[in-house]
Design a protein around this motif. Structure first.
Motif, PDB file in Angstrom:
ATOM      1  N   GLY A 289       0.697  -1.292  -0.041  1.00 60.53           N
ATOM      2  CA  GLY A 289       0.106  -0.004  -0.030  1.00 60.53           C
ATOM      3  C   GLY A 289       0.767   1.377   0.004  1.00 60.53           C
ATOM      4  N   VAL A 290       0.511   2.280  -0.975  1.00 59.02           N
ATOM      5  CA  VAL A 290       1.213   3.461  -0.920  1.00 59.02           C
ATOM      6  C   VAL A 290       0.780   4.146   0.238  1.00 59.02           C
ATOM      7  N   TYR A 291      -0.626   4.134   0.601  1.00 61.53           N
ATOM      8  CA  TYR A 291      -1.010   4.826   1.599  1.00 61.53           C
ATOM      9  C   TYR A 291      -1.674   4.129   2.624  1.00 61.53           C
ATOM     10  N   PRO A 292      -1.922   4.321   4.052  1.00 63.72           N
ATOM     11  CA  PRO A 292      -2.636   3.293   4.931  1.00 63.72           C
ATOM     12  C   PRO A 292      -4.038   3.152   4.546  1.00 63.72           C
TER      13      PRO A 292
ATOM     14  N   ASN B 135      -3.378  -5.626   8.545  1.00 68.80           N
ATOM     15  CA  ASN B 135      -2.007  -5.839   8.753  1.00 68.80           C
ATOM     16  C   ASN B 135      -1.311  -5.695   7.372  1.00 68.80           C
ATOM     17  N   ASN B 136      -1.818  -4.592   6.457  1.00 67.33           N
ATOM     18  CA  ASN B 136      -0.888  -4.385   5.532  1.00 67.33           C
ATOM     19  C   ASN B 136       0.062  -3.375   5.622  1.00 67.33           C
ATOM     20  N   LYS B 137       1.356  -3.471   5.228  1.00 64.88           N
ATOM     21  CA  LYS B 137       2.464  -2.545   5.520  1.00 64.88           C
ATOM     22  C   LYS B 137       2.223  -1.679   4.395  1.00 64.88           C
ATOM     23  N   THR B 138       2.647  -0.512   4.878  1.00 64.26           N
ATOM     24  CA  THR B 138       2.465   0.787   3.799  1.00 64.26           C
ATOM     25  C   THR B 138       3.856   0.797   3.476  1.00 64.26           C
TER      26      THR B 138
ATOM     27  N   VAL C  57       0.766  -1.084 -11.166  1.00 65.11           N
ATOM     28  CA  VAL C  57      -0.362  -0.078 -11.117  1.00 65.11           C
ATOM     29  C   VAL C  57      -0.139   0.204  -9.224  1.00 65.11           C
ATOM     30  N   ALA C  58      -0.376   1.342  -9.002  1.00 67.44           N
ATOM     31  CA  ALA C  58      -0.171   1.719  -7.633  1.00 67.44           C
ATOM     32  C   ALA C  58      -1.354   1.347  -6.913  1.00 67.44           C
ATOM     33  N   ILE C  59      -1.315   0.690  -5.761  1.00 74.50           N
ATOM     34  CA  ILE C  59      -2.337   0.091  -4.896  1.00 74.50           C
ATOM     35  C   ILE C  59      -2.258   0.821  -3.510  1.00 74.50           C
ATOM     36  N   GLY C  60      -3.527   0.994  -2.720  1.00 76.71           N
ATOM     37  CA  GLY C  60      -3.452   1.241  -1.475  1.00 76.71           C
ATOM     38  C   GLY C  60      -3.901   2.566  -0.831  1.00 76.71           C
ATOM     39  N   GLY C  61      -5.107   2.972  -0.709  1.00 69.66           N
ATOM     40  CA  GLY C  61      -5.266   4.206  -0.092  1.00 69.66           C
ATOM     41  C   GLY C  61      -5.524   5.068  -0.939  1.00 69.66           C
ATOM     42  N   ILE C  62      -5.477   4.805  -2.208  1.00 73.95           N
ATOM     43  CA  ILE C  62      -5.446   5.980  -2.984  1.00 73.95           C
ATOM     44  C   ILE C  62      -6.976   6.604  -3.425  1.00 73.95           C
TER      45      ILE C  62
ATOM     46  N   LEU D 176       4.990  10.945  -9.517  1.00 73.22           N
ATOM     47  CA  LEU D 176       6.059  10.301  -9.356  1.00 73.22           C
ATOM     48  C   LEU D 176       7.156  10.301 -10.571  1.00 73.22           C
ATOM     49  N   GLY D 177       6.218  10.111 -11.697  1.00 69.39           N
ATOM     50  CA  GLY D 177       7.021  10.387 -13.080  1.00 69.39           C
ATOM     51  C   GLY D 177       7.670   8.965 -13.451  1.00 69.39           C
ATOM     52  N   VAL D 178       7.579   7.940 -12.961  1.00 67.89           N
ATOM     53  CA  VAL D 178       8.493   6.704 -13.380  1.00 67.89           C
ATOM     54  C   VAL D 178       7.799   6.140 -14.709  1.00 67.89           C
ATOM     55  N   PRO D 179       8.342   6.094 -15.706  1.00 68.44           N
ATOM     56  CA  PRO D 179       7.490   5.429 -16.950  1.00 68.44           C
ATOM     57  C   PRO D 179       6.832   4.206 -16.853  1.00 68.44           C
ATOM     58  N   ASN D 180       6.888   3.433 -16.162  1.00 69.75           N
ATOM     59  CA  ASN D 180       6.404   2.058 -16.008  1.00 69.75           C
ATOM     60  C   ASN D 180       4.854   2.075 -15.041  1.00 69.75           C
ATOM     61  N   LEU D 181       5.087   3.322 -14.341  1.00 73.64           N
ATOM     62  CA  LEU D 181       3.823   3.422 -13.409  1.00 73.64           C
ATOM     63  C   LEU D 181       2.585   4.022 -14.334  1.00 73.64           C
ATOM     64  N   LYS D 182       1.782   2.873 -14.523  1.00 75.41           N
ATOM     65  CA  LYS D 182       0.825   3.038 -15.715  1.00 75.41           C
ATOM     66  C   LYS D 182      -0.650   3.562 -15.133  1.00 75.41           C
ATOM     67  N   GLY D 183      -0.812   3.115 -13.681  1.00 77.03           N
ATOM     68  CA  GLY D 183      -2.165   3.586 -13.156  1.00 77.03           C
ATOM     69  C   GLY D 183      -2.190   3.307 -11.756  1.00 77.03           C
ATOM     70  N   LEU D 184      -3.609   3.674 -11.507  1.00 77.52           N
ATOM     71  CA  LEU D 184      -3.984   3.782  -9.832  1.00 77.52           C
ATOM     72  C   LEU D 184      -5.001   2.743  -9.710  1.00 77.52           C
ATOM     73  N   LEU D 185      -5.034   1.991  -8.599  1.00 77.50           N
ATOM     74  CA  LEU D 185      -5.964   1.141  -8.173  1.00 77.50           C
ATOM     75  C   LEU D 185      -6.951   1.824  -7.319  1.00 77.50           C
ATOM     76  N   LEU D 186      -8.203   2.002  -7.540  1.00 77.33           N
ATOM     77  CA  LEU D 186      -9.176   2.583  -6.531  1.00 77.33           C
ATOM     78  C   LEU D 186     -10.247   1.693  -6.133  1.00 77.33           C
ATOM     79  N   CYS D 187     -10.509   1.946  -5.120  1.00 76.44           N
ATOM     80  CA  CYS D 187     -11.771   1.129  -4.492  1.00 76.44           C
ATOM     81  C   CYS D 187     -12.846   1.655  -5.364  1.00 76.44           C
ATOM     82  N   LEU D 188     -13.577   0.596  -6.068  1.00 81.99           N
ATOM     83  CA  LEU D 188     -14.639   0.962  -6.951  1.00 81.99           C
ATOM     84  C   LEU D 188     -15.670   1.913  -6.602  1.00 81.99           C
ATOM     85  N   LEU D 189     -15.964   1.915  -5.231  1.00 79.91           N
ATOM     86  CA  LEU D 189     -17.044   2.914  -4.901  1.00 79.91           C
ATOM     87  C   LEU D 189     -16.679   4.163  -4.869  1.00 79.91           C
ATOM     88  N   CYS D 190     -15.235   4.525  -4.604  1.00 76.84           N
ATOM     89  CA  CYS D 190     -14.691   5.663  -4.470  1.00 76.84           C
ATOM     90  C   CYS D 190     -14.574   6.193  -6.062  1.00 76.84           C
TER      91      CYS D 190
END
Ligand SMILES: Nc1ncnc2c1ncn2[C@@H]1O[C@H](COP(=O)(O)OP(=O)(O)O)[C@@H](O)[C@H]1O
Ligand SMILES: Cc1ncc(COP(=O)(O)O)c(N)n1
Ligand SMILES: [Mg+2]
Length: 503
Positions: A437-440, A446-449, A467-472, A483-497
């Protein structure tokens, strides 16, 4: 004439070492069931040699080929036939039978008496476990593939050697001097009359029986009659059914089946293949080919994996769906309308049967919109629903097993927190990494950030798209993408968000 390509002297001769190890019995030998088909080539690949190769591949049997004629053929009809000279058919037969003896020989188009006689001689010299004869004479489009001149050699030489012969209605009639065949009772009498010519078993195929709702074939073993009945599939794609049926009988015999169960399996396989391919379109003619590998339809619907699909990656959460009083299907529909480019079903609390039903319903919606549907953790649900792939965590089934089960095309994503895990995901054949997880977050205990720094380290350590996961959510999404790294392609969002943002 044989050609030898010398290996560079610096390379060890690996094939030689391998053969030597086999001779020393250090490598266990595996005998594979093997069918030799002696038939004509169909350029349209619906029937003949091409159908036989595909049927054997689908049934897990090795298939070698002796080509008796080359036809120019498509879904309209047969435009030309070029018969292979008899002595070259003999040479092909010798090549196979003397070196790589098949369990079973299956014959299709045998366009001249000389070729029939050559084949019979070869089989006397090199006997095989079983001979399956499909007495091909006229293509379904009405073109003669083997004329009446071969009938005598069929009756006098080939049929008496056959373990089973599988004529269609026209061929049955021709073998019996033109008897009319209109009913199942006619098919029975004909099966008996052909049995008297000498083959051990006869299967009269009723694909072309007029006014018959079912496709009924009549089998006679010299003592008893059996009717093999299946519903008639309403499709123009029946070119090659006869070749496929006979080759599948041969394939099952090569595996060691008894005749009756080989015919049963073959009939079921042809029915399944026709049903799978009933709506595919190949060619503009009246009769299309069937799909032996039961794949064409689903492959057309599935897009290959595109890393850009990770851009807005929405994941379901059953607890939140319950709280909102929404079904998974409604939530997925709304998320796609809200811009989701990938959907992942992550349902930890539902019954398997409910999960499968939801996955199948969501897949329909996702296919319409061209959005990939992935299943969290449950490879079984992904397989049963034919979803586009899975997302697995470090404590789920290792990715290389998932890849072996799902095959080369399905999408596999793996959650990774460290460069070592990212490296392993690459080795195991993953298509993308989920890193966080990128954020809590409170959706995972028990998921380490790992923070933005941890995410960047994982991205830089791998070639895989991430894809970046967690608290986004909408408040911090921009910071992650910056962050601007070329292989960071997207964000995982909670669907309800994602839905919350729309409604
Ligand atoms: N439309 C169909 N639906 C289901 N089974 C079929 C259909 N057409 C043919 N078959 C089956 O395919 C096999 C090949 O039959 P047939 O078409 O009669 O032979 P051929 O292709 O040699 O003319 C048989 O088992 C037959 O019952
Ligand atoms: C080379 C070759 N062999 C066999 C058939 C019979 O197949 P079908 O009866 O389905 O046209 C064919 N058309 N071409
Ligand atoms: Mg047919």
């Amino acid at each position: 004439m044989a050609y030898f390509y010398p290996l560079p002297s610096s390379l060890p001769n690996l094939r030689f070492l391998h053969l030597k190890a086999m001779q020393d019995d250090k490598v266990s030998k595996v005998r594979v069931p093997h069918v030799l088909t002696v038939a004509g080539s169909d350029s349209g690949a619906g029937a003949g040699i091409q159908a036989d190769l595909k049927a054997c591949a689908a049934r897990g049997v090795y298939c070698s080929t002796v080509i008796t004629a080359v036809t120019a053929q498509n879904t309209v009809g047969v435009q030309g036939v070029n018969i292979v000279p008899e002595d070259f058919v003999a040479e092909q037969l010798r090549s196979i039978l003397s070196d790589m003896p098949p369990n079973v020989v299956k014959t299709g188009m045998l366009p001249s008496t000389g070729i029939v006689k050559t084949l019979c001689q070869s089989l006397k010299e090199f006997p095989v476990q079983a001979l399956v004869v499909d007495p091909v004479m006229v293509s379904t489009s009405g073109h003669t593939l083997a004329g009446p001149s071969i009938l005598d050699s069929f009756r006098e030489e080939l049929l008496p050697m056959a373990d089973i012969v599988t004529p269609n209605l026209k061929e049955t009639s021709a073998l019996l001097g033109g008897v009319p065949l209109e009913t199942i009772s006619d098919m029975r009498s004909a099966a008996k009359a052909i049995h008297d010519i000498g083959p051990r078993n006869v299967l009269v195929k009723g694909g072309d029986l007029p006014a018959s709702l079912d496709a009924v074939d009549v089998f006679y073993d010299g003592n008893d009659f059996y009717e093999f009945r299946s519903s008639r599939i309403m499709t123009p794609n029946t070119h090659g059914t006869g070749c496929t049926l006979a080759t599948t009988v041969a394939a099952e015999l090569a595996k060691g089946s008894q005749m009756l169960s080989a015919v049963k399996v073959a009939k079921r396989y042809v029915e399944a293949a026709l049903s799978y391919s009933k709506n595919i379109v190949i060619g503009g003619g009246r009769q299309g080919p069937m799909d032996h590998l039961l794949k064409l339809k689903s492959n057309v619907q599935r897009r290959p994996f595109d890393p850009c699909d990770l851009f807005l990656y929405a994941v379901t959460d059953s607890r939140m769906n319950k709280k909102w009083g929404r079904s998974i299907v409604d939530a997925v529909k709304a998320a796609i309308e809200g811009g989701a480019s990938t959907i992942q079903l992550r349902e930890k609390e539902v019954e398997t049967s409910d999960f499968l039903e939801a996955a199948k319903a969501c897949l329909k919606i996702c296919r319409v919109h061209g959005v990939p549907l992935l299943i969290n953790d449950r490879i079984d649900v992904a397989l049963a629903s034919d979803a586009d792939g899975v997302h697995i965590g470090q404590s789920d089934m290792p990715a290389h097993f998932a890849r072996a089960l799902l095959g080369p095309e399905k999408i596999i994503g793996v959650s990774c927190k460290t460069p070592e895990q990212a490296q392993q995901a690459w080795i195991d054949g993953a298509d993308y990494i989920g890193s966080g997880g990128v954020y809590p977050t409170n959706t995972k205990e028990n998921n380490k950030t790992i923070g933005l720094d941890g995410l960047k380290t994982v991205c830089l350590s791998s070639k895989l798209p991430v894809v970046a996961i967690g608290g986004i959510g909408m408040s911090n999404a921009q910071a992650v993408m910056e962050l601007g790294v070329p292989n960071l392609k997207g964000l995982l969002l909670c669907l309800l968000c994602l839905i919350g943002n729309v409604y």
